[in-house]
Scaffold this motif. Sequence first.
Motif, PDB file in Angstrom:
ATOM      1  N   ALA A 181     -31.747   1.927  -1.826  1.00  0.00           N
ATOM      2  CA  ALA A 181     -31.422   0.038  -1.861  1.00  0.00           C
ATOM      3  C   ALA A 181     -30.298   0.187  -1.019  1.00  0.00           C
ATOM      4  N   VAL A 182     -29.973  -0.799  -0.549  1.00  0.00           N
ATOM      5  CA  VAL A 182     -28.019  -1.278   0.177  1.00  0.00           C
ATOM      6  C   VAL A 182     -27.299  -1.804  -1.269  1.00  0.00           C
ATOM      7  N   ILE A 183     -27.133  -1.140  -1.781  1.00  0.00           N
ATOM      8  CA  ILE A 183     -25.881  -2.403  -2.824  1.00  0.00           C
ATOM      9  C   ILE A 183     -24.785  -2.960  -2.327  1.00  0.00           C
ATOM     10  N   GLY A 184     -24.672  -4.064  -2.574  1.00  0.00           N
ATOM     11  CA  GLY A 184     -23.118  -4.956  -2.307  1.00  0.00           C
ATOM     12  C   GLY A 184     -22.540  -4.345  -3.471  1.00  0.00           C
ATOM     13  N   TYR A 185     -21.224  -4.769  -3.219  1.00  0.00           N
ATOM     14  CA  TYR A 185     -20.250  -4.485  -3.638  1.00  0.00           C
ATOM     15  C   TYR A 185     -19.029  -5.481  -3.187  1.00  0.00           C
ATOM     16  N   GLY A 186     -18.864  -7.076  -4.088  1.00  0.00           N
ATOM     17  CA  GLY A 186     -18.219  -8.393  -3.880  1.00  0.00           C
ATOM     18  C   GLY A 186     -18.634  -9.029  -3.036  1.00  0.00           C
ATOM     19  N   PRO A 239     -17.028  -3.789  16.688  1.00  0.00           N
ATOM     20  CA  PRO A 239     -18.635  -3.554  16.970  1.00  0.00           C
ATOM     21  C   PRO A 239     -19.233  -2.901  15.336  1.00  0.00           C
ATOM     22  N   GLN A 240     -19.928  -2.685  15.023  1.00  0.00           N
ATOM     23  CA  GLN A 240     -20.744  -1.549  13.541  1.00  0.00           C
ATOM     24  C   GLN A 240     -21.724  -1.086  14.754  1.00  0.00           C
ATOM     25  N   ARG A 241     -21.616   0.175  14.217  1.00  0.00           N
ATOM     26  CA  ARG A 241     -22.981   1.326  14.534  1.00  0.00           C
ATOM     27  C   ARG A 241     -23.991   1.136  14.019  1.00  0.00           C
ATOM     28  N   GLU A 242     -25.300   0.642  14.732  1.00  0.00           N
ATOM     29  CA  GLU A 242     -26.452   0.557  13.822  1.00  0.00           C
ATOM     30  C   GLU A 242     -26.906   2.255  12.898  1.00  0.00           C
ATOM     31  N   PHE A 243     -28.063   1.977  12.128  1.00  0.00           N
ATOM     32  CA  PHE A 243     -28.200   2.923  11.792  1.00  0.00           C
ATOM     33  C   PHE A 243     -29.608   3.065  12.570  1.00  0.00           C
ATOM     34  N   ASP A 244     -29.613   4.060  12.980  1.00  0.00           N
ATOM     35  CA  ASP A 244     -31.543   4.785  13.812  1.00  0.00           C
ATOM     36  C   ASP A 244     -31.727   5.792  12.982  1.00  0.00           C
ATOM     37  N   LEU A 245     -32.415   5.821  12.732  1.00  0.00           N
ATOM     38  CA  LEU A 245     -33.064   7.088  11.616  1.00  0.00           C
ATOM     39  C   LEU A 245     -34.483   6.807  12.037  1.00  0.00           C
ATOM     40  N   LEU A 253     -23.738  -6.081   5.448  1.00  0.00           N
ATOM     41  CA  LEU A 253     -24.431  -5.415   4.379  1.00  0.00           C
ATOM     42  C   LEU A 253     -26.370  -5.991   4.711  1.00  0.00           C
ATOM     43  N   PRO A 254     -26.515  -7.114   4.877  1.00  0.00           N
ATOM     44  CA  PRO A 254     -27.774  -7.589   4.585  1.00  0.00           C
ATOM     45  C   PRO A 254     -28.743  -6.300   6.122  1.00  0.00           C
ATOM     46  N   ALA A 255     -28.064  -7.073   6.938  1.00  0.00           N
ATOM     47  CA  ALA A 255     -28.410  -6.438   8.316  1.00  0.00           C
ATOM     48  C   ALA A 255     -28.136  -4.156   8.518  1.00  0.00           C
ATOM     49  N   VAL A 256     -27.396  -4.065   7.008  1.00  0.00           N
ATOM     50  CA  VAL A 256     -27.955  -2.583   7.647  1.00  0.00           C
ATOM     51  C   VAL A 256     -28.803  -1.984   6.641  1.00  0.00           C
ATOM     52  N   ALA A 257     -29.384  -2.915   5.636  1.00  0.00           N
ATOM     53  CA  ALA A 257     -30.821  -2.807   4.846  1.00  0.00           C
ATOM     54  C   ALA A 257     -31.735  -2.837   5.769  1.00  0.00           C
ATOM     55  N   GLN A 258     -31.428  -3.655   7.028  1.00  0.00           N
ATOM     56  CA  GLN A 258     -32.838  -3.744   7.494  1.00  0.00           C
ATOM     57  C   GLN A 258     -33.243  -2.702   8.343  1.00  0.00           C
ATOM     58  N   GLN A 259     -31.900  -2.400   8.813  1.00  0.00           N
ATOM     59  CA  GLN A 259     -31.701  -1.309   9.735  1.00  0.00           C
ATOM     60  C   GLN A 259     -32.101  -0.153   9.084  1.00  0.00           C
ATOM     61  N   ILE A 260     -32.246   0.461   7.872  1.00  0.00           N
ATOM     62  CA  ILE A 260     -32.774   1.805   7.048  1.00  0.00           C
ATOM     63  C   ILE A 260     -33.611   1.595   6.491  1.00  0.00           C
ATOM     64  N   GLY A 261     -34.529   0.274   6.144  1.00  0.00           N
ATOM     65  CA  GLY A 261     -35.546  -0.254   5.984  1.00  0.00           C
ATOM     66  C   GLY A 261     -35.932  -0.163   4.331  1.00  0.00           C
ATOM     67  N   LYS A 266     -40.444  12.768  -0.710  1.00  0.00           N
ATOM     68  CA  LYS A 266     -40.295  11.605  -0.757  1.00  0.00           C
ATOM     69  C   LYS A 266     -38.233  11.281  -0.488  1.00  0.00           C
ATOM     70  N   ASN A 267     -38.021  10.366   0.464  1.00  0.00           N
ATOM     71  CA  ASN A 267     -36.749  10.686   1.138  1.00  0.00           C
ATOM     72  C   ASN A 267     -35.586   8.747   0.238  1.00  0.00           C
ATOM     73  N   LEU A 268     -35.098   9.087  -1.138  1.00  0.00           N
ATOM     74  CA  LEU A 268     -34.810   8.179  -0.887  1.00  0.00           C
ATOM     75  C   LEU A 268     -33.270   7.716  -0.580  1.00  0.00           C
ATOM     76  N   VAL A 269     -32.969   6.269   0.014  1.00  0.00           N
ATOM     77  CA  VAL A 269     -31.282   5.626   0.866  1.00  0.00           C
ATOM     78  C   VAL A 269     -30.773   4.844   0.398  1.00  0.00           C
ATOM     79  N   TYR A 270     -29.638   5.391  -0.718  1.00  0.00           N
ATOM     80  CA  TYR A 270     -29.107   4.367  -1.370  1.00  0.00           C
ATOM     81  C   TYR A 270     -27.737   4.032  -0.901  1.00  0.00           C
ATOM     82  N   TYR A 271     -27.271   3.210  -0.335  1.00  0.00           N
ATOM     83  CA  TYR A 271     -25.755   3.046   0.108  1.00  0.00           C
ATOM     84  C   TYR A 271     -25.155   1.744  -0.091  1.00  0.00           C
ATOM     85  N   LEU A 272     -23.914   2.658  -0.825  1.00  0.00           N
ATOM     86  CA  LEU A 272     -23.488   1.641  -1.911  1.00  0.00           C
ATOM     87  C   LEU A 272     -22.235   1.012  -0.836  1.00  0.00           C
ATOM     88  N   GLY A 273     -22.004  -0.397  -0.890  1.00  0.00           N
ATOM     89  CA  GLY A 273     -20.688  -0.385   0.269  1.00  0.00           C
ATOM     90  C   GLY A 273     -19.945  -1.439  -0.169  1.00  0.00           C
TER      91      GLY A 273
END
Length: 587
Positions: free
Chosen positions: A498-503, A483-489, A510-518, A467-474
């Motif tokens: 999970a995408v973990i937001g700091y601050g 414009p920000q690049r989008e994740f096309d996985l 980051l919610p958009a990044v989480a949606q792109q990563i799934g 299994k592949n897990l992705v944790y985005y910490l930013g």
Amino acid sequence: MELTWRLAAIAGCVALAACVAFAVLWPHRHRPGDLRPLANTNRLTRLPEYRRARRRNAISVWSAVALLVVSFGAAVVATARPTGLPTLTHGSEAAAPQDIMICAGAPASDAPVTATLQFFADSARGFTTERIGLSSANRRVVPLTRDYQYAAAEFTAYARHIKRSDARPFVAPVRYTGYTPNIDDLLALCMTGFPPAAGSSTPRRSVIYVGPEASNDDAGRLFTAAALRDLAAANKIQVNAIIVGDGGGTVSALVHDTGGRSHSATDIGASLRDITRHPPPADRTNVAAKPLETPDVALLVALLAACGAAWWRHRSAEHAQWRTWRWAGFGVAALLLIAAGIRPTIGATAPPPQTAGAREPNIFLVVDRSSNMTAPGADGRSHAAEASADIAQLIDRYPTARFAVVGFASGPVVEWPLSADGWSLKPVVTTPVTYRTTELTPPDAGAASTVLRYQLLSAVQQYPDAKNLVYYLGAGTPESVTPQREFDLPEGVVAGGAVIGYGGDAVPTLPAVAQQIGVPYVQRTEAGLPAEALTDVARPAEQPTGQAERGTELYWVLSGLAAVLLLVELFLTLREAARTRLDRVRL
């Protein structure tokens, strides 16, 4: 040697005993064509010519009998499906995984170390199931990994002395108080770079040390020679060495004790080729490395003995008429043994190469290294320090997983290749790191999208059952106007994370990044990593043994038929030897 079918061997022994008994004890019937006894043969039997013929006949017949017994016994052994004998084929066991740790006991600028790094930079591109790593005097330069592109690039950079960033020197600039670095402790550091074996599967492990010999003085060391031997034995590590200068110290003794190979630093390429051609033996306790049947030697002995028996029978019967079907029996038996040596198989496919920890999860950590992570968090620490603590918590949460770290600000950097060496990763991630950015290269929340995509594709190819897990910490990019690049996985590759937001400023991006990563988006709190960010991973199943793909071998059928023909010929030869009286030998 062990026999899979011991009943076949017992049946063969009983058949041989019955054959000899019937041939000797069964009464003979005289046929009209038999030679008749002669009277007054004393003068004839005393002739030198007769004695020579008698002796030649006895040697030929009984040599043929002995060789037929040997041939029949070897054919029976092959029919019993032996294991553990020397084999003429290299396909007798599934490809066992191998871990190789290069241990540099000298600076990268030394010629032997440079040549070693370049050798493995070229070799890594041809690896399939191997994991390779590199350790220097006080640093895990490259953890054990199957990311061969990353390993080859790092090996080449250090071999060609390409300038590295200050964060990744070959040897960390550490000043010690009350301690002197030494070779024995370096060997211990290299041997601790092998991750724990997953389940009952233990890969073949070898350390290849390049550097000077260690002295026999134990003063000021953390690991003695005895402790090194115990460490190598407990982890089943073979130590090999290319020694610069004179040998005879603890390195040479450790090489001898672990069954490795030692060379002087004269021809580095030839020495490394010799070491890589003699890897550690496969662990026989590993189900994936259990040997298959090895009848090759038994079949070869049976064939040679049958040919020898046919030659002796031809010599003893060259002046007599010998029926054609007897020769045909020898020929058919020889052809059956040759066909058995080819090892015909029904329904066989190539066994899949075994991979260490094939079902352990792959965890990709995408870490924001921009200046936005320097802002203080709820507990007073910077966001970068909070992210480091959260990564350490993830390592503890998944102790057998493989981790990869991709840092980014305006662009991505692979800080740590996909590796199960979590013990070495922890010290690396506990130090907060940020990258410099400029107005022309502002931070980009999607800067790691391409690198992450190819990392995931590579992981799917190398570990298809994991299994592949992705944790985005930013912290997001609240002040960026570009414009920000989008994740096309790849679809269906990410199984959790999970995408973990700091601050608070991370929420818009980051919610958009989480949606792109799934994966879900969670906000980091003062209590630490949220529980909903942790994905449960089922316990990995046992490694496949590959037994179902070996097919059904038919060599034992062919060798069994050959044994029957040889037994018939043995019976007829014994009958002839018992029926023929010595005073009726043809001159």
